[in-house]
Design a protein around this motif. Structure first.
Motif, PDB file in Angstrom:
ATOM      1  N   PRO A   1      -4.100  -1.828  -1.240  1.00  0.00           N
ATOM      2  CA  PRO A   1      -4.097  -2.896  -0.559  1.00  0.00           C
ATOM      3  C   PRO A   1      -5.454  -3.814  -0.881  1.00  0.00           C
ATOM      4  O   PRO A   1      -6.304  -3.616  -1.590  1.00  0.00           O
ATOM      5  CB  PRO A   1      -5.165  -2.178   0.940  1.00  0.00           C
ATOM      6  CG  PRO A   1      -5.359  -0.623   0.746  1.00  0.00           C
ATOM      7  CD  PRO A   1      -5.194  -0.533  -0.846  1.00  0.00           C
ATOM      8  N   SER A   2      -5.085  -5.080  -0.654  1.00  0.00           N
ATOM      9  CA  SER A   2      -5.386  -6.230  -1.077  1.00  0.00           C
ATOM     10  C   SER A   2      -4.771  -7.504  -0.031  1.00  0.00           C
ATOM     11  O   SER A   2      -3.362  -7.595   0.157  1.00  0.00           O
ATOM     12  CB  SER A   2      -5.191  -6.266  -2.678  1.00  0.00           C
ATOM     13  OG  SER A   2      -3.666  -6.964  -2.791  1.00  0.00           O
ATOM     14  N   GLN A   3      -5.169  -8.346   0.003  1.00  0.00           N
ATOM     15  CA  GLN A   3      -5.176  -9.838   0.207  1.00  0.00           C
ATOM     16  C   GLN A   3      -3.597 -10.320   0.065  1.00  0.00           C
ATOM     17  O   GLN A   3      -2.651 -10.315   0.708  1.00  0.00           O
ATOM     18  CB  GLN A   3      -5.963 -10.930   0.053  1.00  0.00           C
ATOM     19  CG  GLN A   3      -5.498 -12.164   1.178  1.00  0.00           C
ATOM     20  CD  GLN A   3      -6.034 -11.907   2.451  1.00  0.00           C
ATOM     21  OE1 GLN A   3      -6.907 -11.619   2.891  1.00  0.00           O
ATOM     22  NE2 GLN A   3      -5.096 -11.899   3.435  1.00  0.00           N
TER      23      GLN A   3
ATOM     24  N   GLY B   1      -1.492  -8.527  -1.664  1.00  0.00           N
ATOM     25  CA  GLY B   1       0.224  -7.828  -1.747  1.00  0.00           C
ATOM     26  C   GLY B   1       0.544  -7.549   0.050  1.00  0.00           C
ATOM     27  O   GLY B   1       1.986  -7.475   0.309  1.00  0.00           O
ATOM     28  N   GLU B   2      -0.849  -7.393   0.601  1.00  0.00           N
ATOM     29  CA  GLU B   2      -0.261  -7.731   2.645  1.00  0.00           C
ATOM     30  C   GLU B   2       1.061  -8.865   2.399  1.00  0.00           C
ATOM     31  O   GLU B   2       2.180  -8.711   3.230  1.00  0.00           O
ATOM     32  CB  GLU B   2      -1.148  -8.258   2.919  1.00  0.00           C
ATOM     33  CG  GLU B   2      -1.327  -6.700   4.086  1.00  0.00           C
ATOM     34  CD  GLU B   2      -2.436  -6.850   5.102  1.00  0.00           C
ATOM     35  OE1 GLU B   2      -2.999  -8.042   5.488  1.00  0.00           O
ATOM     36  OE2 GLU B   2      -3.312  -6.117   4.629  1.00  0.00           O
ATOM     37  N   ARG B   3       0.650 -10.327   1.678  1.00  0.00           N
ATOM     38  CA  ARG B   3       1.108 -10.989   1.740  1.00  0.00           C
ATOM     39  C   ARG B   3       2.779 -11.267   1.671  1.00  0.00           C
ATOM     40  O   ARG B   3       4.170 -11.164   1.923  1.00  0.00           O
ATOM     41  CB  ARG B   3       0.508 -12.650   0.919  1.00  0.00           C
ATOM     42  CG  ARG B   3       1.268 -13.565   1.515  1.00  0.00           C
ATOM     43  CD  ARG B   3       0.528 -15.181   1.396  1.00  0.00           C
ATOM     44  NE  ARG B   3      -0.694 -15.395   1.514  1.00  0.00           N
ATOM     45  CZ  ARG B   3      -1.661 -15.316   0.591  1.00  0.00           C
ATOM     46  NH1 ARG B   3      -1.171 -15.378  -0.757  1.00  0.00           N
ATOM     47  NH2 ARG B   3      -2.775 -15.423   0.161  1.00  0.00           N
TER      48      ARG B   3
ATOM     49  N   ALA C   1       4.399  -8.053   1.437  1.00  0.00           N
ATOM     50  CA  ALA C   1       5.226  -7.013   2.187  1.00  0.00           C
ATOM     51  C   ALA C   1       5.996  -7.482   3.634  1.00  0.00           C
ATOM     52  O   ALA C   1       6.626  -7.564   3.651  1.00  0.00           O
ATOM     53  CB  ALA C   1       3.667  -5.846   2.532  1.00  0.00           C
ATOM     54  N   ALA C   2       4.887  -8.506   3.721  1.00  0.00           N
ATOM     55  CA  ALA C   2       5.637  -9.582   4.664  1.00  0.00           C
ATOM     56  C   ALA C   2       6.189  -9.929   4.214  1.00  0.00           C
ATOM     57  O   ALA C   2       7.645 -10.614   4.968  1.00  0.00           O
ATOM     58  CB  ALA C   2       4.832 -10.613   5.386  1.00  0.00           C
TER      59      ALA C   2
END
Ligand SMILES: [Cu+2]
Lengths: 324, 172
Positions: A64-66, A68-70, A72-73
């Protein structure tokens, strides 16, 4: 390996035959076949892609990372858009393929098909009333000529489905449904009621026999004739028995006093390949067996057992098998 | 345990006799009418079979179908009567018992009721008899024919009394 080979062979057995969607014999069936394969292809590719991504996701679980989240979106957004696109494409394709199925063609041959528990009444319409024709369980059509089938039902919902020629359409009491198809190659195509309609639903088949236009016209002219007169004394006795018994209250034999409309028209019963909606091949033996005890052969059907002597049974079967 | 036993009780389904054997059919035809062809003796086999034409829903349902198929409706409407007399008013010209009704349908009656002997089998005449009797019944029955396909024009057959209005007795 052997199991694979057998299952492949079994699968391929479904690709030919007189009752399969995989061997289209007319433009409408070809369209539906094309639709089927496009769906299988597109959905197959998507399934493979999803499986591939699933394996990737399981194999390389992300930390999990900042950032990675973007990412994923973005991926979710793109996938949603892609899914919507795929659904729209499939919808448009199926609309395009099925649109023509209930549009009346130019100058079609109009055939009325009425479903009964558990047989089919077939009426050929014509502008001349004396060329109207009623028969049962067998539809003859000329090759290459558009056919418009008007579907209705007498009692409960039935469904018409001759997979080699056209897709499914229901026969609904109190309503008329239309279906258009053309047979492009001569042959015998089998159909079966495709909507559960009671005890003998499984024994409610019908045949569509596509033949060259000349052969079709000959068939039609022969069917328009009244029943041929009995030739032997036995056949004569059979006819006398038939018209004086309950048989005549339910069946029509044109050319005699029998004019009932509760059962199939028997004017040319022996010209049809099967009796009792595809249950038995038409022979003198099967006719006699059927008349002697219809409730054991097709339990629950609407023809009662009429008591008669063996001589009467022989006579009536001798007469009926002669009604070519 | 008790629950299972109770549930199993529900497994017994009404038997459908799809046809009678020819000797039984002959026997069922053997009603013994009185001299005036009203009332008489039921065939012994009728009782021996357990009176299926009185209390078996399948037989009553067949009767209902035949009532439509053989155009009893054309003269008796849905039981209220038209050119033929009403069948739901509980008053019978030829008697309310099964033998009278069987004879009416089989042999006809002088003032316009056609004979159906050559158009219906014996079994079918009994099915119709049973059905006609549920139409005019004065007491409720558990066995009932199938529902109407059309709009209901009178109380369902298993409800009693069948007549929708109480009329004065005929003043004769
Ligand atoms: Cu069916």
């Amino acid at each position: 390996m052997r199991a694979l080979a057998t299952s492949l062979a079994l699968l391929c057995a479904g690709c030919t035959g007189s009752q399969t969607v995989l061997a289209p014999m007319g433009p409408q069936a070809a369209q539906l076949n094309w639709l089927l394969w496009s769906f299988i292809l597109i959905c197959g590719i998507i399934w493979l892609l999803v499986m591939f991504v699933l394996v990737l996701a399981l194999r390389y679980a992300a930390v999990p990372s900042q950032r990675g989240e973007r990412r994923a979106a973005v991926i979710v957004g793109v996938s949603v858009a892609a899914s919507a696109l795929v659904i729209i494409v499939l919808t448009v394709m199926s609309y395009a393929a099925t649109r023509g199925l209930s549009v009346a063609a130019d100058d079609p041959l109009v055939i009325r098909l009425r479903g009964y528990q558990w047989w089919w009444e077939v009426t050929y319409t014509d502008r001349r009333p004396d060329r109207m024709l009623v028969t049962a369980n067998e539809i003859h059509v000329p090759v290459g000529h558009p056919i418009n089938i008007e579907l209705s039902a007498a009692d409960v919902i039935h469904s018409f489905w001759v997979p080699n020629l056209v897709g499914k359409q229901d026969l609904i009491p109190g309503r008329r449904n239309d279906l258009t198809f053309t047979a492009s190659r001569p042959g015998v195509y089998r159909g079966q009621c495709a909507e559960f309609c009671g005890l003998q639903h499984a024994h409610m088949a019908l045949l569509v026999i596509a033949e060259e236009p000349a052969a079709f016209e000959a068939w039609r002219d022969a069917q328009l004739q009244v029943a041929r007169p009995p030739e032997t004394i036995e056949q004569e006795a059979g006819r006398t028995f038939f018209v004086s018994q309950p048989c005549a209250a339910c069946h029509t034999v044109r050319g005699t006093n029998a004019a009932g409309t509760l059962g199939p028209d028997l004017t040319h019963v022996a010209s049809r390949r099967t009796i009792a909606a595809g249950l038995l091949e038409t022979t003198r033996g099967s006719l006699a067996a059927w008349i002697a005890d219809p409730q054991t052969i097709k339990p629950g059907n609407n023809m009662p057992m009429v008591t008669m002597t063996p001589e009467q049974l022989r006579a009536v079967s001798a007469w009926l098998v002669d009604l070519q | 345990m008790l629950l299972i036993a109770l549930a199993l009780l529900a497994c017994k389904r009404e038997a459908r006799e799809l046809r009678t054997d020819p000797p039984a059919t002959d026997a069922l035809n053997g009603v013994v009418p009185m001299a005036n062809r009203i009332n008489g003796g039921l065939p012994r086999i009728f009782i021996a079979q357990g009176s299926p034409y009185e209390n078996n829903a399948y037989q009553l349902g067949q009767g209902k179908r035949l009532y439509d198929w053989f155009n009893c409706k054309g003269c008796h409407a849905n039981g209220g009567g038209a050119s033929g007399p009403a069948l739901t008013d509980g008053r019978w010209r030829y008697g309310p018992d099964p033998v009278s009704i069987f004879l009416t349908i089989r042999d006809g009656r002088p003032h316009g009721m056609p004979a159906f002997a050559n158009r219906l089998t014996t079994e079918q005449i009994w099915q119709l008899t049973g059905y006609v009797r549920t139409m005019g019944a004065y007491s409720a029955q558990t066995a009932a024919p199938s529902r109407n396909d059309e709009m209901q024009s009178r109380p369902a057959e298993n409800r009693a009394p069948a007549a929708t209005e109480i009329r004065m007795p005929p003043s004769r």
